[in-house]
Every structure is written in C-alpha cells, then in structure tokens.
Design a protein around this motif. Structure first.
Motif, PDB file in Angstrom:
ATOM      1  N   LEU A  25       0.857  -1.179   0.000  1.00  0.00           N
ATOM      2  CA  LEU A  25       0.000   0.000   0.000  1.00  0.00           C
ATOM      3  C   LEU A  25       0.896   1.233   0.000  1.00  0.00           C
ATOM      4  O   LEU A  25       1.826   1.329   0.813  1.00  0.00           O
ATOM      5  N   ASN A  26       0.604   2.183  -0.881  1.00  0.00           N
ATOM      6  CA  ASN A  26       1.515   3.312  -1.071  1.00  0.00           C
ATOM      7  C   ASN A  26       0.742   4.632  -1.089  1.00  0.00           C
ATOM      8  O   ASN A  26       0.675   5.333  -2.095  1.00  0.00           O
ATOM      9  N   ARG A  27       0.180   4.927   0.043  1.00  0.00           N
ATOM     10  CA  ARG A  27      -0.528   6.201   0.226  1.00  0.00           C
ATOM     11  C   ARG A  27      -0.149   6.758   1.601  1.00  0.00           C
ATOM     12  O   ARG A  27      -0.999   6.951   2.474  1.00  0.00           O
ATOM     13  N   PRO A  28       1.135   6.965   1.815  1.00  0.00           N
ATOM     14  CA  PRO A  28       1.616   7.276   3.168  1.00  0.00           C
ATOM     15  C   PRO A  28       1.053   8.556   3.752  1.00  0.00           C
ATOM     16  O   PRO A  28       0.895   8.663   4.978  1.00  0.00           O
ATOM     17  N   ALA A  29       0.749   9.544   2.920  1.00  0.00           N
ATOM     18  CA  ALA A  29       0.223  10.808   3.438  1.00  0.00           C
ATOM     19  C   ALA A  29      -1.129  10.619   4.111  1.00  0.00           C
ATOM     20  O   ALA A  29      -1.513  11.412   4.984  1.00  0.00           O
ATOM     21  N   ALA A  30      -1.852   9.567   3.723  1.00  0.00           N
ATOM     22  CA  ALA A  30      -3.157   9.256   4.317  1.00  0.00           C
ATOM     23  C   ALA A  30      -3.071   8.051   5.236  1.00  0.00           C
ATOM     24  O   ALA A  30      -4.088   7.426   5.530  1.00  0.00           O
ATOM     25  N   MET A  31      -1.856   7.729   5.713  1.00  0.00           N
ATOM     26  CA  MET A  31      -1.634   6.565   6.573  1.00  0.00           C
ATOM     27  C   MET A  31      -2.175   5.286   5.916  1.00  0.00           C
ATOM     28  O   MET A  31      -2.614   4.365   6.569  1.00  0.00           O
ATOM     29  N   ASN A  32      -2.163   5.298   4.564  1.00  0.00           N
ATOM     30  CA  ASN A  32      -2.586   4.144   3.762  1.00  0.00           C
ATOM     31  C   ASN A  32      -4.026   3.736   3.997  1.00  0.00           C
ATOM     32  O   ASN A  32      -4.370   2.548   3.932  1.00  0.00           O
ATOM     33  N   ALA A  33      -4.885   4.728   4.268  1.00  0.00           N
ATOM     34  CA  ALA A  33      -6.323   4.456   4.248  1.00  0.00           C
ATOM     35  C   ALA A  33      -6.669   3.969   2.849  1.00  0.00           C
ATOM     36  O   ALA A  33      -6.263   4.557   1.848  1.00  0.00           O
ATOM     37  N   VAL A  34      -7.408   2.876   2.760  1.00  0.00           N
ATOM     38  CA  VAL A  34      -7.620   2.192   1.476  1.00  0.00           C
ATOM     39  C   VAL A  34      -8.767   2.813   0.698  1.00  0.00           C
ATOM     40  O   VAL A  34      -9.901   2.897   1.187  1.00  0.00           O
ATOM     41  N   THR A  35      -8.472   3.243  -0.506  1.00  0.00           N
ATOM     42  CA  THR A  35      -9.508   3.747  -1.396  1.00  0.00           C
ATOM     43  C   THR A  35     -10.162   2.590  -2.144  1.00  0.00           C
ATOM     44  O   THR A  35      -9.687   1.452  -2.122  1.00  0.00           O
ATOM     45  N   TRP A  36     -11.245   2.911  -2.846  1.00  0.00           N
ATOM     46  CA  TRP A  36     -11.942   1.890  -3.644  1.00  0.00           C
ATOM     47  C   TRP A  36     -10.996   1.285  -4.678  1.00  0.00           C
ATOM     48  O   TRP A  36     -10.931   0.061  -4.828  1.00  0.00           O
ATOM     49  N   ASP A  37     -10.255   2.134  -5.377  1.00  0.00           N
ATOM     50  CA  ASP A  37      -9.344   1.637  -6.411  1.00  0.00           C
ATOM     51  C   ASP A  37      -8.242   0.758  -5.826  1.00  0.00           C
ATOM     52  O   ASP A  37      -7.872  -0.268  -6.406  1.00  0.00           O
ATOM     53  N   GLN A  38      -7.697   1.175  -4.684  1.00  0.00           N
ATOM     54  CA  GLN A  38      -6.674   0.353  -4.035  1.00  0.00           C
ATOM     55  C   GLN A  38      -7.221  -1.014  -3.662  1.00  0.00           C
ATOM     56  O   GLN A  38      -6.567  -2.032  -3.866  1.00  0.00           O
ATOM     57  N   ARG A  39      -8.392  -1.008  -3.056  1.00  0.00           N
ATOM     58  CA  ARG A  39      -9.000  -2.267  -2.643  1.00  0.00           C
ATOM     59  C   ARG A  39      -9.171  -3.213  -3.826  1.00  0.00           C
ATOM     60  O   ARG A  39      -8.838  -4.396  -3.752  1.00  0.00           O
ATOM     61  N   GLU A  40      -9.688  -2.688  -4.922  1.00  0.00           N
ATOM     62  CA  GLU A  40      -9.918  -3.537  -6.091  1.00  0.00           C
ATOM     63  C   GLU A  40      -8.597  -4.074  -6.651  1.00  0.00           C
ATOM     64  O   GLU A  40      -8.528  -5.217  -7.106  1.00  0.00           O
ATOM     65  N   ARG A  41      -7.548  -3.266  -6.597  1.00  0.00           N
ATOM     66  CA  ARG A  41      -6.251  -3.737  -7.097  1.00  0.00           C
ATOM     67  C   ARG A  41      -5.688  -4.830  -6.189  1.00  0.00           C
ATOM     68  O   ARG A  41      -5.141  -5.817  -6.686  1.00  0.00           O
ATOM     69  N   VAL A  42      -5.788  -4.664  -4.882  1.00  0.00           N
ATOM     70  CA  VAL A  42      -5.286  -5.690  -3.971  1.00  0.00           C
ATOM     71  C   VAL A  42      -6.046  -6.992  -4.167  1.00  0.00           C
ATOM     72  O   VAL A  42      -5.450  -8.080  -4.230  1.00  0.00           O
ATOM     73  N   ILE A  43      -7.365  -6.908  -4.305  1.00  0.00           N
ATOM     74  CA  ILE A  43      -8.173  -8.106  -4.544  1.00  0.00           C
ATOM     75  C   ILE A  43      -7.730  -8.788  -5.831  1.00  0.00           C
ATOM     76  O   ILE A  43      -7.582 -10.014  -5.890  1.00  0.00           O
ATOM     77  N   SER A  44      -7.493  -7.988  -6.859  1.00  0.00           N
ATOM     78  CA  SER A  44      -7.057  -8.540  -8.146  1.00  0.00           C
ATOM     79  C   SER A  44      -5.693  -9.205  -8.028  1.00  0.00           C
ATOM     80  O   SER A  44      -5.460 -10.298  -8.576  1.00  0.00           O
ATOM     81  N   LEU A  45      -4.774  -8.581  -7.312  1.00  0.00           N
ATOM     82  CA  LEU A  45      -3.430  -9.145  -7.157  1.00  0.00           C
ATOM     83  C   LEU A  45      -3.456 -10.444  -6.358  1.00  0.00           C
ATOM     84  O   LEU A  45      -2.698 -11.378  -6.648  1.00  0.00           O
ATOM     85  N   LEU A  46      -4.317 -10.532  -5.366  1.00  0.00           N
ATOM     86  CA  LEU A  46      -4.435 -11.767  -4.591  1.00  0.00           C
ATOM     87  C   LEU A  46      -5.014 -12.885  -5.450  1.00  0.00           C
ATOM     88  O   LEU A  46      -4.572 -14.033  -5.381  1.00  0.00           O
ATOM     89  N   GLY A  47      -5.996 -12.550  -6.281  1.00  0.00           N
ATOM     90  CA  GLY A  47      -6.542 -13.544  -7.196  1.00  0.00           C
ATOM     91  C   GLY A  47      -5.509 -14.008  -8.195  1.00  0.00           C
ATOM     92  O   GLY A  47      -5.417 -15.204  -8.500  1.00  0.00           O
ATOM     93  N   ALA A  48      -4.709 -13.065  -8.697  1.00  0.00           N
ATOM     94  CA  ALA A  48      -3.651 -13.428  -9.641  1.00  0.00           C
ATOM     95  C   ALA A  48      -2.600 -14.302  -8.983  1.00  0.00           C
ATOM     96  O   ALA A  48      -2.066 -15.233  -9.605  1.00  0.00           O
ATOM     97  N   ALA A  49      -2.290 -14.037  -7.715  1.00  0.00           N
ATOM     98  CA  ALA A  49      -1.315 -14.858  -6.992  1.00  0.00           C
ATOM     99  C   ALA A  49      -1.803 -16.295  -6.860  1.00  0.00           C
ATOM    100  O   ALA A  49      -1.023 -17.240  -6.999  1.00  0.00           O
TER     101      ALA A  49
END
Length: 274
Positions: A25-49
């Motif tokens: 997660l790379n949003r340090p200015a917001a203490m990495n609060a997860v946005t909708w787009d971030q969440r969808e990317r993490v879900i996609s990366l876990l599925g790809a893994a």
C-alpha cells in the motif's frame, strides 16, 4: 514516481521476486487508508497470486508510518441509491459486502500463504486486513486499533468473525468496546501477532519468512490453510473427513512425491510448487 500520481498502480505497488508477490500500500500521506481503487487492485493481485504457479507466497505491507488506517470511502462509486444522495435500506450492507468484506475474504481465500508485514498503525479495516493474513509480523512501532467504536460504528470487514477466533470473545469485546490502541508487543502476547521485530528488520524478516514459504510444498500449504480456516467453523467429523480428502488430493502432487522420496533417500527435498 510523480508525487501527484494517484493511479491504482502507484497507490498499490507490486513486484514479484523469488516466488514472492509483494503487495505494498503506497498512500503514506493518508496513513494508507484504502480507497476503492486500491482495494480492487489488492483483490485482483491476490486472485492473480492464486492462479500463478510462479507465485508461491504473498507479502502485504505498506510505505510510511502507517500500515493501513482503514477504509477511505471518498471517491467510491455510487451504490445505486434510488435518488441522488438519498440512502435507502440495504445500501450500507451492500457497500460493506462488496467492499471491506471482499477484501478480507480475498486474503482468507488466497491459495498461497499470505504474510502481513505491519510497518505502523493498523486501524479498523487495516487491523482486519493484517489479521486475515496467515502469518503476522509487526514492527515494534506498530499499533492495532479497533477504531470503530470511536466513531459510533459497528466493526465491519470481518472483525467480529476474526478477532474472537484469535483471542476469544472476552478479549475481542475488550478491544472492540474500548477501541484502545494495542501495542505490537501486547498484540504478540495476546496471539494476534506471530512475531515483533525492530522496525529496521521488518522487511528483511518478511522476506526471509516469505521465501521460506515460497520454497515449500505450495499445494500442501494451500490445503493446510484451507483445513485450518475451515476447522473453525465445522464439527470434528467434518474436519477429519476434510483432512483425509486433503491428503488424498495432496498425494497426487509432485511435491508430495518429492517429499516422500527425499525422506527415503535421506536428502533435502526440492519443492517446485507443483
């Protein structure tokens, strides 16, 4: 990287190295609060893994001083309300099911072992993201906060499911009723964290653990993860039957045959994840 770049690829860094998928997660200015787009990317990366034979372990971590400050719902797509900003019954539940809960189940259901490297504060959904992982490493400076009660909210993102299974109902209620910050050392003592390490050693320790997992019998680890997770919600006879069938399936893999052969031949096994 352009500091103004807020694309999903920049807000969730990804690299695969030595069989390990690193999700950062790379949003340090917001203490990495997860946005909708971030969440969808993490879900996609876990599925790809799960689907990629070259990936044999996953690490979830973050940049800056925060691991994840929870969910940032600003900028989320419309939930299909009946009119404009009017909220109707079912909107909130739908948002949680399609959002925070999908993220947590993506971690729980990933077919590769997932290590959380908690580099800083994990609050709300961030705490649950860490606890959904199979192994949790925490920096000494890390803190875990069930922040929902501070906002007058019910814990979501699987919190009331995960916490009692890790620390029991009484401890879970204490954490959720008061919302106090829990130091990494106390989280380790309670069983929420596998190991606490110095901040400077977190990345190296996560790399060591993940590469050990990546060198292991990948399918056996996937089946083991499934058995352990399912055992918390099932009776003894069902759990034992699942165990027997898991071993039946596992014995069809090349790694299982390699493990047995290496034992007979008194040598170190060489697992290939197949």
């Amino acid at each position: 990287m352009d500091p103004l770049d807020d694309s999903p690829d920049s807000l969730v860094l990804h690299a695969t190295d030595n069989g390990v998928s690193w999700i950062t997660l790379n949003r340090p200015a917001a203490m990495n609060a997860v946005t909708w787009d971030q969440r969808e990317r993490v879900i996609s990366l876990l599925g790809a893994a799960s689907a990629d034979p070259a990936v044999r372990a996953v690490v979830i971590t973050a940049t800056g001083k925060g691991f994840c400050a929870g969910a940032d719902l600003r900028g989320a797509p419309a939930t299909g309300t009946a009119s404009g900003s009017e909220r109707v019954a079912g909107d909130v539940a739908r948002t949680i099911r399609q959002g925070a809960q999908r993220l947590i189940t993506a971690v729980l259901d990933c077919e590769k072992p997932v290590v959380a490297a908690v580099n800083g504060t994990a609050a709300g959904l961030g705490t649950h993201l860490a606890l959904a992982c199979d192994l949790v490493l925490a920096a000494e400076s890390a803190k875990f906060i069930e922040v929902f009660v501070r906002r007058g909210l019910v814990p979501d993102g699987g919190g009331a499911y995960l916490l009692p299974r890790l620390v029991g109902p009484q401890r879970a209620k204490e954490l959720m009723f008061f919302g106090d910050a829990l130091r990494a050392s106390d989280a380790e003592r309670m069983g929420l964290v596998n190991r606490v390490v110095a901040d400077a050693e977190l990345a190296a320790t996560a790399k060591e653990w993940a590469e050990r997992l990546a060198a292991g019998p990948t399918r056996a680890l996937a089946l083991t993860k499934h058995l352990v997770n399912a055992s918390l919600d099932t009776d003894r006879s069902t759990a034992l039957a699942a165990e027997a069938w898991a071993q039946e399936i596992n014995m069809t893999t090349r790694d299982a045959n390699e493990g047995v052969a290496s034992f007979v031949e008194r040598r170190t096994p060489k697992y290939r994840g197949l």
